[in-house]
Design a protein around this motif. Structure first.
Motif, PDB file in Angstrom:
ATOM      1  N   LEU A 139       5.710  -1.654   9.066  1.00  0.00           N
ATOM      2  CA  LEU A 139       6.757  -2.147   9.962  1.00  0.00           C
ATOM      3  C   LEU A 139       7.395  -3.421   9.419  1.00  0.00           C
ATOM      4  CD1 LEU A 139       5.230  -1.679  13.535  1.00  0.00           C
ATOM      5  CD2 LEU A 139       7.132  -0.428  12.511  1.00  0.00           C
ATOM      6  N   ALA A 140       6.602  -4.190   8.688  1.00  0.00           N
ATOM      7  CA  ALA A 140       7.117  -5.433   8.123  1.00  0.00           C
ATOM      8  C   ALA A 140       7.646  -5.224   6.706  1.00  0.00           C
ATOM      9  CB  ALA A 140       6.033  -6.503   8.141  1.00  0.00           C
ATOM     10  N   GLY A 141       7.651  -3.980   6.261  1.00  0.00           N
ATOM     11  CA  GLY A 141       8.198  -3.695   4.941  1.00  0.00           C
ATOM     12  C   GLY A 141       7.183  -3.774   3.816  1.00  0.00           C
ATOM     13  N   VAL A 142       5.911  -3.874   4.187  1.00  0.00           N
ATOM     14  CA  VAL A 142       4.856  -3.943   3.166  1.00  0.00           C
ATOM     15  C   VAL A 142       4.209  -2.571   3.076  1.00  0.00           C
ATOM     16  CG1 VAL A 142       2.662  -4.973   2.535  1.00  0.00           C
ATOM     17  CG2 VAL A 142       4.442  -6.383   3.583  1.00  0.00           C
ATOM     18  N   THR A 143       4.341  -1.918   1.932  1.00  0.00           N
ATOM     19  CA  THR A 143       3.868  -0.537   1.848  1.00  0.00           C
ATOM     20  C   THR A 143       2.925  -0.256   0.684  1.00  0.00           C
ATOM     21  OG1 THR A 143       5.843   0.035   0.586  1.00  0.00           O
ATOM     22  CG2 THR A 143       5.924   0.414   2.966  1.00  0.00           C
ATOM     23  N   SER A 144       2.981  -1.074  -0.369  1.00  0.00           N
ATOM     24  CA  SER A 144       2.169  -0.733  -1.544  1.00  0.00           C
ATOM     25  C   SER A 144       0.684  -0.894  -1.234  1.00  0.00           C
ATOM     26  CB  SER A 144       2.548  -1.619  -2.730  1.00  0.00           C
ATOM     27  OG  SER A 144       1.881  -2.856  -2.666  1.00  0.00           O
ATOM     28  N   GLU A 145      -0.102  -0.023  -1.842  1.00  0.00           N
ATOM     29  CA  GLU A 145      -1.552  -0.051  -1.626  1.00  0.00           C
ATOM     30  C   GLU A 145      -2.146  -1.397  -2.073  1.00  0.00           C
ATOM     31  OE1 GLU A 145      -4.979   1.474  -0.089  1.00  0.00           O
ATOM     32  OE2 GLU A 145      -2.952   2.281   0.038  1.00  0.00           O
ATOM     33  N   ARG A 146      -1.612  -1.919  -3.163  1.00  0.00           N
ATOM     34  CA  ARG A 146      -2.083  -3.226  -3.649  1.00  0.00           C
ATOM     35  C   ARG A 146      -1.844  -4.316  -2.612  1.00  0.00           C
ATOM     36  NH1 ARG A 146      -2.658  -4.657  -9.124  1.00  0.00           N
ATOM     37  NH2 ARG A 146      -1.367  -6.496  -8.795  1.00  0.00           N
ATOM     38  N   ALA A 147      -0.674  -4.260  -1.985  1.00  0.00           N
ATOM     39  CA  ALA A 147      -0.369  -5.282  -0.977  1.00  0.00           C
ATOM     40  C   ALA A 147      -1.303  -5.165   0.217  1.00  0.00           C
ATOM     41  CB  ALA A 147       1.082  -5.169  -0.540  1.00  0.00           C
ATOM     42  N   VAL A 148      -1.612  -3.914   0.612  1.00  0.00           N
ATOM     43  CA  VAL A 148      -2.551  -3.716   1.717  1.00  0.00           C
ATOM     44  C   VAL A 148      -3.915  -4.287   1.349  1.00  0.00           C
ATOM     45  CG1 VAL A 148      -3.745  -2.006   3.133  1.00  0.00           C
ATOM     46  CG2 VAL A 148      -1.323  -1.677   2.568  1.00  0.00           C
ATOM     47  N   ASP A 149      -4.363  -4.016   0.125  1.00  0.00           N
ATOM     48  CA  ASP A 149      -5.652  -4.535  -0.324  1.00  0.00           C
ATOM     49  C   ASP A 149      -5.656  -6.063  -0.328  1.00  0.00           C
ATOM     50  OD1 ASP A 149      -6.634  -2.022  -0.614  1.00  0.00           O
ATOM     51  OD2 ASP A 149      -6.431  -1.935  -2.795  1.00  0.00           O
ATOM     52  N   LEU A 150      -4.558  -6.649  -0.774  1.00  0.00           N
ATOM     53  CA  LEU A 150      -4.474  -8.107  -0.797  1.00  0.00           C
ATOM     54  C   LEU A 150      -4.534  -8.661   0.622  1.00  0.00           C
ATOM     55  CD1 LEU A 150      -4.175 -10.686  -2.398  1.00  0.00           C
ATOM     56  CD2 LEU A 150      -1.684 -10.372  -2.387  1.00  0.00           C
ATOM     57  N   TRP A 151      -3.853  -7.977   1.531  1.00  0.00           N
ATOM     58  CA  TRP A 151      -3.882  -8.382   2.939  1.00  0.00           C
ATOM     59  C   TRP A 151      -5.311  -8.359   3.488  1.00  0.00           C
ATOM     60  CZ3 TRP A 151      -0.625 -10.142   6.798  1.00  0.00           C
ATOM     61  CH2 TRP A 151      -1.113 -10.053   8.111  1.00  0.00           C
ATOM     62  N   THR A 152      -6.006  -7.262   3.265  1.00  0.00           N
ATOM     63  CA  THR A 152      -7.380  -7.185   3.796  1.00  0.00           C
ATOM     64  C   THR A 152      -8.255  -8.282   3.201  1.00  0.00           C
ATOM     65  OG1 THR A 152      -8.104  -5.593   2.118  1.00  0.00           O
ATOM     66  CG2 THR A 152      -7.237  -4.698   4.197  1.00  0.00           C
ATOM     67  N   ALA A 153      -8.089  -8.536   1.910  1.00  0.00           N
ATOM     68  CA  ALA A 153      -8.877  -9.596   1.282  1.00  0.00           C
ATOM     69  C   ALA A 153      -8.560 -10.946   1.931  1.00  0.00           C
ATOM     70  CB  ALA A 153      -8.599  -9.655  -0.222  1.00  0.00           C
ATOM     71  N   LEU A 154      -7.279 -11.162   2.177  1.00  0.00           N
ATOM     72  CA  LEU A 154      -6.851 -12.450   2.722  1.00  0.00           C
ATOM     73  C   LEU A 154      -7.394 -12.668   4.130  1.00  0.00           C
ATOM     74  CD1 LEU A 154      -5.131 -14.944   2.119  1.00  0.00           C
ATOM     75  CD2 LEU A 154      -3.128 -13.708   2.967  1.00  0.00           C
ATOM     76  N   VAL A 155      -7.179 -11.704   5.007  1.00  0.00           N
ATOM     77  CA  VAL A 155      -7.588 -11.921   6.406  1.00  0.00           C
ATOM     78  C   VAL A 155      -9.113 -11.849   6.577  1.00  0.00           C
ATOM     79  CG1 VAL A 155      -5.397 -11.215   7.416  1.00  0.00           C
ATOM     80  CG2 VAL A 155      -7.168  -9.511   7.026  1.00  0.00           C
ATOM     81  N   THR A 156      -9.773 -10.961   5.840  1.00  0.00           N
ATOM     82  CA  THR A 156     -11.229 -10.964   5.957  1.00  0.00           C
ATOM     83  C   THR A 156     -11.813 -12.221   5.320  1.00  0.00           C
ATOM     84  OG1 THR A 156     -11.564  -9.681   3.934  1.00  0.00           O
ATOM     85  CG2 THR A 156     -11.417  -8.440   5.995  1.00  0.00           C
TER      86      THR A 156
ATOM     87  N   PRO B 167     -17.810  -1.310  -5.139  1.00  0.00           N
ATOM     88  CA  PRO B 167     -18.750  -2.066  -5.986  1.00  0.00           C
ATOM     89  C   PRO B 167     -18.691  -1.695  -7.465  1.00  0.00           C
ATOM     90  CG  PRO B 167     -19.906  -0.553  -4.505  1.00  0.00           C
ATOM     91  CD  PRO B 167     -18.481  -0.596  -4.065  1.00  0.00           C
ATOM     92  N   ASP B 168     -18.315  -0.446  -7.762  1.00  0.00           N
ATOM     93  CA  ASP B 168     -18.325  -0.045  -9.163  1.00  0.00           C
ATOM     94  C   ASP B 168     -16.932   0.000  -9.788  1.00  0.00           C
ATOM     95  OD1 ASP B 168     -21.112   0.287  -9.108  1.00  0.00           O
ATOM     96  OD2 ASP B 168     -20.862   2.253  -8.157  1.00  0.00           O
ATOM     97  N   GLY B 169     -15.920  -0.350  -9.024  1.00  0.00           N
ATOM     98  CA  GLY B 169     -14.552  -0.292  -9.544  1.00  0.00           C
ATOM     99  C   GLY B 169     -13.961  -1.677  -9.752  1.00  0.00           C
ATOM    100  N   THR B 170     -12.645  -1.725  -9.757  1.00  0.00           N
ATOM    101  CA  THR B 170     -11.967  -3.014  -9.985  1.00  0.00           C
ATOM    102  C   THR B 170     -10.767  -3.153  -9.051  1.00  0.00           C
ATOM    103  OG1 THR B 170     -10.557  -2.017 -11.684  1.00  0.00           O
ATOM    104  CG2 THR B 170     -12.592  -3.055 -12.434  1.00  0.00           C
ATOM    105  N   ARG B 171     -10.853  -2.456  -7.891  1.00  0.00           N
ATOM    106  CA  ARG B 171      -9.679  -2.370  -7.019  1.00  0.00           C
ATOM    107  C   ARG B 171      -9.189  -3.744  -6.568  1.00  0.00           C
ATOM    108  NH1 ARG B 171      -9.934   1.305  -1.586  1.00  0.00           N
ATOM    109  NH2 ARG B 171      -8.179   0.327  -0.488  1.00  0.00           N
ATOM    110  N   TRP B 172     -10.106  -4.633  -6.253  1.00  0.00           N
ATOM    111  CA  TRP B 172      -9.700  -5.977  -5.815  1.00  0.00           C
ATOM    112  C   TRP B 172      -9.724  -6.992  -6.958  1.00  0.00           C
ATOM    113  CZ3 TRP B 172     -11.490  -2.591  -2.153  1.00  0.00           C
ATOM    114  CH2 TRP B 172     -10.759  -2.520  -0.949  1.00  0.00           C
ATOM    115  N   SER B 173     -10.625  -6.801  -7.922  1.00  0.00           N
ATOM    116  CA  SER B 173     -10.623  -7.712  -9.081  1.00  0.00           C
ATOM    117  C   SER B 173      -9.260  -7.721  -9.741  1.00  0.00           C
ATOM    118  CB  SER B 173     -11.660  -7.284 -10.119  1.00  0.00           C
ATOM    119  OG  SER B 173     -12.843  -6.850  -9.529  1.00  0.00           O
ATOM    120  N   ASP B 174      -8.624  -6.544  -9.778  1.00  0.00           N
ATOM    121  CA  ASP B 174      -7.332  -6.431 -10.447  1.00  0.00           C
ATOM    122  C   ASP B 174      -6.243  -7.230  -9.736  1.00  0.00           C
ATOM    123  OD1 ASP B 174      -8.367  -4.857 -12.398  1.00  0.00           O
ATOM    124  OD2 ASP B 174      -7.702  -2.944 -11.547  1.00  0.00           O
ATOM    125  N   LEU B 175      -6.526  -7.640  -8.509  1.00  0.00           N
ATOM    126  CA  LEU B 175      -5.514  -8.370  -7.742  1.00  0.00           C
ATOM    127  C   LEU B 175      -5.605  -9.878  -7.933  1.00  0.00           C
ATOM    128  CD1 LEU B 175      -5.705  -6.425  -4.347  1.00  0.00           C
ATOM    129  CD2 LEU B 175      -3.993  -6.190  -6.163  1.00  0.00           C
TER     130      LEU B 175
END
Lengths: 192, 192
Positions: A139-156, B167-175
């Motif tokens: 809804l906010a225009g954020v769609t890439s999987e990488r961006a979602v992962d970054l979001w989860t890392a940030l808020v958690t 744990p065995d990948g790099t999904r977040w390390s890559d960010l």
DNA sequence: GAGGTTGACCTAACGCTGTTAGGTGTACGC
DNA sequence: GCGTACACCTAACAGCGTTAGGTCAACCTC
């Protein structure tokens, strides 16, 4: 009419679950025993096995319940607001959700209970939470999987720091708006 | 010459600690018993009490050791590089440090062990790590306490997600590089 | 309403945990 | 060479999750 027996059974299950939550909040997520839960509901430990197949099954039910609560929260996010306000509200609600009940947070997001992993059914609920998050970010225009992962890392990350290092304060909660702005400035600038 | 006895004692302490780390890596941070550690070093459980006052004391020694390792890593960060490269390297090394030994990461940064809290002496080491972090961030022009808090949330968030969910990948390390850029763009744009 | 079944709950016990008490032998410092 | 201090042991405790087996009351059927 569904069996009175079945209803009574379900009510006792609820009572046990409530007692487990209460003890988890008092003594920590793993700081309670089946004998204590049983005492809390007026039974002896072995009787609990008529309601849950193991202590891990109690954790699993708690996991499902916590996920359902978070799901309800995600569904309550207002849809008509400005995207920035939307994400700020979502992030703030998430961090508040975590801070409000640290054991629940640890159960859902940290792998804190020694042998425990959620059952497929319970995990499906957690996946659905992630699905709602994706929808909100979209809804906010954020769609890439990488961006979602970054979001989860940030808020958690914010939630973890808050719960672990300043449980009674707001040192990291206060950073949520700033963090969201930082995130959006970066993600919306390079929309790709 | 310092007592041969004292040296032998210290060597046995080391052996016990190594066994505890080994078991923690194999079976999870809290997935080992004193009897197992004892067996690993050719003793019975009660004999361990000549070397550590309790199981918690073993955790405390592990906490101190992990902190010392991280401290060494912080001191090895090169000082002459470009600030952006510096922080990128620091963040990457931190996440790698966490991913390389998940139990160590959980012990240091998550409050995972039921009753455990580090002793003042061990905690001082952890504080010193934070001090080094502040110094590194200052080299890049990041000095506000809020910015430091946001940094810790960001990098521990990346590490937590990586360790817990892939744990065995790099999904977040890559960010990591992307996250550092996002952080610096925000913090250096509004330097105050 | 009586009889049989089912389920709720119990006690006893198993093997495990961290931990303490108390004993034995050996290696060390003098 | 002797006495001490230490390294290590076995036995045991209370508590843990869990299983086995038993008792009693509530329900369903006739």
């Amino acid at each position: 009419m569904t069996d009175r027996r079945a209803r009574r059974h379900e009510a006792t299950r609820r009572e046990i679950l409530d007692a487990a939550w209460r003890l988890a909040r008092e003594r920590g997520l793993t700081g309670w025993s089946l004998r204590e839960v049983a005492a809390e509901v007026g039974m002896r430990a072995p009787s609990l096995y008529g309601y849950f197949r193991s202590k891990e099954a109690i954790y699993d039910a708690m996991f499902a319940e916590g996920s359902a609560q978070l799901l309800a929260l995600a569904d309550a996010v207002p849809r008509e607001a400005d995207p920035v306000d939307l994400l700020r509200a979502a992030a703030r609600e998430f961090v508040d959700f975590c801070v409000a009940d640290p054991p629940r947070y640890q159960l859902l997001f940290l792998r804190v209970v020694p042998g425990f992993a959620p059952s497929p059914a319970s995990y499906a609920l957690a996946e659905e939470v992630l699905e709602r998050l994706r929808a909100i970010l979209a809804l906010a225009g954020v769609t890439s999987e990488r961006a979602v992962d970054l979001w989860t890392a940030l808020v958690t990350g914010l939630a973890t720091q808050q719960v672990s290092n300043d449980p009674d304060g707001t040192r990291w909660s206060d950073l949520v708006d700033h963090a969201v702005d930082m995130f959006l400035a970066s993600e919306l600038a390079t929309p790709r």
